[in-house]
Design an enzyme around this catalytic site. Structure first.
Site, PDB file in Angstrom:
ATOM      1  N   ASP A 178       1.110  -1.088  -0.529  1.00 32.74           N
ATOM      2  CA  ASP A 178       0.120   0.415  -0.149  1.00 32.74           C
ATOM      3  C   ASP A 178       0.865   0.925   0.071  1.00 32.74           C
ATOM      4  O   ASP A 178       0.655   1.765  -0.528  1.00 32.74           O
ATOM      5  CB  ASP A 178      -0.692  -0.286   1.647  1.00 32.74           C
ATOM      6  CG  ASP A 178      -2.268  -0.666   1.119  1.00 32.74           C
ATOM      7  OD1 ASP A 178      -2.351  -1.134   0.533  1.00 32.74           O
ATOM      8  OD2 ASP A 178      -3.292  -0.703   2.008  1.00 32.74           O
ATOM      9  N   HIS A 189      -4.509   8.875   6.252  1.00 28.78           N
ATOM     10  CA  HIS A 189      -4.684   7.370   7.057  1.00 28.78           C
ATOM     11  C   HIS A 189      -3.008   7.784   7.624  1.00 28.78           C
ATOM     12  O   HIS A 189      -2.799   6.899   8.545  1.00 28.78           O
ATOM     13  CB  HIS A 189      -4.033   6.707   6.305  1.00 28.78           C
ATOM     14  CG  HIS A 189      -5.836   6.456   5.318  1.00 28.78           C
ATOM     15  ND1 HIS A 189      -6.975   5.840   5.679  1.00 28.78           N
ATOM     16  CD2 HIS A 189      -5.930   5.972   3.676  1.00 28.78           C
ATOM     17  CE1 HIS A 189      -7.604   6.152   5.280  1.00 28.78           C
ATOM     18  NE2 HIS A 189      -7.487   6.711   4.592  1.00 28.78           N
ATOM     19  N   GLY A 229      -1.959   3.336   4.244  1.00 32.90           N
ATOM     20  CA  GLY A 229      -2.987   3.508   3.108  1.00 32.90           C
ATOM     21  C   GLY A 229      -2.452   4.762   2.127  1.00 32.90           C
ATOM     22  O   GLY A 229      -2.915   5.719   1.836  1.00 32.90           O
ATOM     23  N   ASP A 284     -13.884  12.104   1.323  1.00 30.68           N
ATOM     24  CA  ASP A 284     -13.036  10.379   1.543  1.00 30.68           C
ATOM     25  C   ASP A 284     -14.511   9.668   1.966  1.00 30.68           C
ATOM     26  O   ASP A 284     -14.493   9.539   2.300  1.00 30.68           O
ATOM     27  CB  ASP A 284     -11.716  10.166   2.014  1.00 30.68           C
ATOM     28  CG  ASP A 284     -10.477   9.189   0.936  1.00 30.68           C
ATOM     29  OD1 ASP A 284      -9.668  10.036   0.358  1.00 30.68           O
ATOM     30  OD2 ASP A 284     -10.754   8.229   1.011  1.00 30.68           O
ATOM     31  N   HIS A 299     -13.316   7.025   2.384  1.00 30.07           N
ATOM     32  CA  HIS A 299     -11.997   6.046   3.304  1.00 30.07           C
ATOM     33  C   HIS A 299     -12.540   6.843   4.680  1.00 30.07           C
ATOM     34  O   HIS A 299     -12.570   8.218   4.836  1.00 30.07           O
ATOM     35  CB  HIS A 299     -11.123   6.068   2.993  1.00 30.07           C
ATOM     36  CG  HIS A 299     -10.596   4.723   1.732  1.00 30.07           C
ATOM     37  ND1 HIS A 299     -10.544   5.010   0.741  1.00 30.07           N
ATOM     38  CD2 HIS A 299     -11.078   3.625   1.924  1.00 30.07           C
ATOM     39  CE1 HIS A 299     -10.303   4.264  -0.389  1.00 30.07           C
ATOM     40  NE2 HIS A 299     -10.691   3.097   0.226  1.00 30.07           N
ATOM     41  N   ASP A 321     -12.626   9.567  -4.364  1.00 28.09           N
ATOM     42  CA  ASP A 321     -12.652   8.565  -4.245  1.00 28.09           C
ATOM     43  C   ASP A 321     -14.421   7.591  -3.557  1.00 28.09           C
ATOM     44  O   ASP A 321     -14.722   6.964  -3.630  1.00 28.09           O
ATOM     45  CB  ASP A 321     -12.094   7.320  -3.763  1.00 28.09           C
ATOM     46  CG  ASP A 321     -11.564   8.271  -2.302  1.00 28.09           C
ATOM     47  OD1 ASP A 321     -12.210   8.428  -1.840  1.00 28.09           O
ATOM     48  OD2 ASP A 321     -10.743   7.484  -2.217  1.00 28.09           O
ATOM     49  N   TYR A 355      -8.854   7.629  -8.035  1.00 25.10           N
ATOM     50  CA  TYR A 355      -8.688   6.911  -8.314  1.00 25.10           C
ATOM     51  C   TYR A 355      -8.549   6.259  -9.982  1.00 25.10           C
ATOM     52  O   TYR A 355      -8.538   5.353 -10.488  1.00 25.10           O
ATOM     53  CB  TYR A 355      -8.655   5.690  -7.331  1.00 25.10           C
ATOM     54  CG  TYR A 355      -7.831   6.005  -5.963  1.00 25.10           C
ATOM     55  CD1 TYR A 355      -6.508   5.993  -6.099  1.00 25.10           C
ATOM     56  CD2 TYR A 355      -8.744   5.806  -5.237  1.00 25.10           C
ATOM     57  CE1 TYR A 355      -6.681   5.456  -5.105  1.00 25.10           C
ATOM     58  CE2 TYR A 355      -8.658   6.036  -4.409  1.00 25.10           C
ATOM     59  CZ  TYR A 355      -7.095   6.328  -4.070  1.00 25.10           C
ATOM     60  OH  TYR A 355      -6.588   6.616  -2.354  1.00 25.10           O
TER      61      TYR A 355
HETATM   62  F1  V1D Z   1      -5.734  -1.990  -5.363  1.00 28.21           F
HETATM   63  C1  V1D Z   1      -3.835  -2.159  -4.686  1.00 28.21           C
HETATM   64  C2  V1D Z   1      -2.739  -2.671  -5.387  1.00 28.21           C
HETATM   65  C3  V1D Z   1      -1.952  -2.226  -5.579  1.00 28.21           C
HETATM   66  C4  V1D Z   1      -1.374  -2.017  -4.252  1.00 28.21           C
HETATM   67  C5  V1D Z   1      -2.682  -1.284  -2.738  1.00 28.21           C
HETATM   68  C6  V1D Z   1      -3.972  -1.383  -3.801  1.00 28.21           C
HETATM   69  C7  V1D Z   1      -4.639  -1.565  -2.483  1.00 28.21           C
HETATM   70  C8  V1D Z   1      -6.486  -1.004  -3.115  1.00 28.21           C
HETATM   71  N1  V1D Z   1      -7.063  -0.651  -1.685  1.00 28.21           N
HETATM   72  N2  V1D Z   1      -5.027  -1.077  -1.208  1.00 28.21           N
HETATM   73  C9  V1D Z   1      -6.069  -1.231  -1.100  1.00 28.21           C
HETATM   74  C10 V1D Z   1      -6.271  -0.416   0.992  1.00 28.21           C
HETATM   75  N3  V1D Z   1      -5.535  -1.350   1.405  1.00 28.21           N
HETATM   76  C11 V1D Z   1      -6.291  -2.780   1.834  1.00 28.21           C
HETATM   77  C12 V1D Z   1      -5.400  -3.178   2.736  1.00 28.21           C
HETATM   78  C13 V1D Z   1      -5.118  -5.315   2.423  1.00 28.21           C
HETATM   79  N4  V1D Z   1      -4.563  -5.170   3.906  1.00 28.21           N
HETATM   80  C14 V1D Z   1      -4.478  -6.077   4.362  1.00 28.21           C
HETATM   81  C15 V1D Z   1      -4.709  -3.856   3.939  1.00 28.21           C
HETATM   82  O1  V1D Z   1      -7.157  -2.195   2.109  1.00 28.21           O
HETATM   83  C16 V1D Z   1      -5.514   1.072   1.081  1.00 28.21           C
HETATM   84  C17 V1D Z   1      -6.419   2.262   0.479  1.00 28.21           C
HETATM   85  C18 V1D Z   1      -6.379   3.171   0.541  1.00 28.21           C
HETATM   86  C19 V1D Z   1      -6.913   4.362   0.286  1.00 28.21           C
HETATM   87  C20 V1D Z   1      -6.759   5.605   0.259  1.00 28.21           C
HETATM   88  C21 V1D Z   1      -7.836   6.693   0.523  1.00 28.21           C
HETATM   89  O2  V1D Z   1      -8.053   6.502  -0.241  1.00 28.21           O
HETATM   90  O3  V1D Z   1      -8.063   6.692   1.462  1.00 28.21           O
HETATM   91  C22 V1D Z   1      -6.827   7.647   0.496  1.00 28.21           C
HETATM   92  N5  V1D Z   1      -7.255   9.097   1.024  1.00 28.21           N
HETATM   93  O4  V1D Z   1      -5.793  10.055   0.678  1.00 28.21           O
HETATM   94  C23 V1D Z   1      -4.602   9.339  -0.063  1.00 28.21           C
HETATM   95  C24 V1D Z   1      -5.371   8.433  -0.007  1.00 28.21           C
HETATM   96 CA    CA Z   2     -13.483   9.561   4.949  1.00 23.42          CA
END
Ligand code: V1D
Ligand code: CA
Length: 437
Positions: A96, A138, A146, A173, A175, A262, A301
């Site tokens: 992430d 985050h 995140g 957001d 999230h 998002d 995204y």
């Molecule tokens: F789909 C992916 C491909 C490559 C790398 C990461 C991701 C991905 C998608 N969704 N990672 C996530 C989320 N992480 C998880 C992890 C699984 N683990 C146990 C945790 O589900 C993270 C989503 C982050 C969202 C960030 C945000 O949109 O809130 C943001 N706000 O400000 C900046 C970013």
């Molecule tokens: Ca929010």
């Protein structure tokens, strides 16, 4: 007489848009260049004060983050990751939150923009400050999370707290704004309100309606959990009454609004059905309260929709009208097939938010807000110094905004209980005043 327009400061440095999180990573900082290009294409820069943000200093990061983590972020490069395996685990860096070329400069710029916005608001130099590169909600005190490394929002709020007794944080957001909530969970000086998807193991998994803050912060954290597919009508059935009540009860001196895109329909990671109008309605609604407003980006995204939304929201903040036909910019082809600012919304996700569910959430939140006493009183005293200012030769200043030399001369007032007490105390509040030089 026509109403006076707000003075809007806008922070952007194209260097944030040139970093790359890596192949298959959904976070594309290039979206920031696309948004900026559309803002210029519509000619909005003529109504904004445009600034290149300063690059935040390690000492500024350390106002919230632990020094070991800040040092690590300065030290680490992609070439060194094999050598630093244990530390990468310790600081939650990996899939992430990858280590990429230019990471620390990226953090310095997006954080610099948010702090600069807060400083300008504090000094009454603008009514609204915009940093679409910021909003990385985050990041935690000692770890990345995140896609976020440094929590510019926490640092911006700490800056605003030097001049304002109470600061309101709002997060649209998709999230949960967990890093900001956690930083201020035990204080009544910052109220955090996050609207987000909750359940089905959606990241980060926090933000239940029952999470309301602790100790002095009890009732000062508000969580509005939605299920998949919330639309404009359902979102605003909660956003408007909740924010109206919060503004009435909390009476903040400044508002920070994280506008993660998002939550828009069609987002690559999101599952909401908000239109660009529905998302921007939050901005329009909060602007009407005419309280100093710091607006940031966040997630988002589907790059062309992020650019559309933040461009339109910039116009909303300027009270400017925009034609629906997009101007021709270097990224014009990204906006095919319609080349419109607000294309028709494709609601592919079923709305899982029954009327009864929304009503129950609203009742719980309104009940919690009734528990808050009106505007907790605060004593005023001399402010701590502005954000860390290094010894520099004035001739070396590259930013168009040479405020520091002027600001250092200014004398202002703030609360007398503003300094760190312990590791939980992110807003510097405590019982005994410590005077600042
Ligand atoms: F789909 C992916 C491909 C490559 C790398 C990461 C991701 C991905 C998608 N969704 N990672 C996530 C989320 N992480 C998880 C992890 C699984 N683990 C146990 C945790 O589900 C993270 C989503 C982050 C969202 C960030 C945000 O949109 O809130 C943001 N706000 O400000 C900046 C970013
Ligand atoms: Ca929010």
């Amino acid at each position: 007489m026509a109403p006076r327009k707000d003075r809007v400061s806008y922070f952007f440095d194209a260097d944030v848009g040139s970093v790359y999180y890596g192949p298959n990573h959904p976070m594309k900082p290039h979206r920031l260049c696309m948004a900026h290009s559309l803002i210029l294409g519509y000619g909005l820069h003529e109504k904004l004060e445009v600034y290149r943000p300063h690059k935040a200093y390690p000492q500024e990061f350390a106002q919230f983050h632990s020094t070991d983590y800040v040092e690590f972020l300065h030290r680490i490069t992609p070439e060194m990751t094999d050598y630093y395996k244990d530390q990468l685990v310790r600081y939650n860096m990996g899939e992430d939150c990858p280590v990429f070329d230019g990471l620390i400069d990226f953090c310095k710029i997006y954080t610099g923009g948010t702090i600069d916005g807060a400083v300008r608001l504090n000094h009454g130099l603008c009514d609204i400050a915009i940093n679409w590169s910021g909003g990385l909600h985050h990041a935690k005190k000692q770890e990345a999370s995140g896609f976020c490394y440094i929590n510019d929002l926490v640092l911006g709020i700490l800056e605003l707290l030097k001049y304002h007794a109470r600061v309101l944080y709002i997060d649209i957001d998709i999230h949960h704004g967990d890093g900001v909530e956690e930083a201020f969970y035990m204080t009544d000086r910052v109220m955090t309100v996050s609207f987000h998807k909750y359940g089905d193991y959606f990241f980060p998994g926090t933000g239940d309606v029952k999470d309301i803050g602790e100790r002095d912060g009890k009732f000062y954290a508000v969580n509005v959990p939605f299920k998949d597919g919330i639309d404009d009508a359902g979102f605003h059935k909660l956003f408007k009454p909740v924010m109206t009540k919060v503004m009435e009860i909390f009476q903040p001196g400044a508002v920070v609004l994280q506008c993660g895109a998002d939550s828009l329909a069609g987002d690559r990671l999101g599952c909401f059905n908000l239109s660009i109008d529905g998302h921007a309605e939050c901005v329009k609604f909060m602007k009407k309260f005419a309280v100093p407003l710091l607006v940031t980006g966040g997630g988002g995204y589907t790059k062309q929709n992020v650019a559309r939304a933040w461009t339109y929201e910039t116009a909303v903040l300027l009270d400017a009208q925009l034609p629906n036909e997009l101007p021709v910019t270097e990224y014009y082809e990204y906006f095919r097939p319609d080349y419109l600012l607000k294309p028709p919304v494709n609601t592919l996700i079923d709305n899982g938010n029954a009327k009864s569910y929304l009503q129950a959430i609203k009742n719980t939140i309104m009940e919690n807000l009734r528990a808050i006493v009106h505007a907790p009183s605060v004593q005023m005293h001399e402010v701590p110094p502005d954000s860390y200012i290094p010894e520099v030769d004035q001739d070396d200043l590259t930013s168009p905004d040479e405020r520091f030399s002027q600001f250092q001369k200014d004398k202002m007032v703030a609360r007398d209980d503003e300094y760190y007490e312990d590791e939980y105390d992110q807003d510097h509040d405590t019982e005994e005043p410590r005077r600042h030089a």
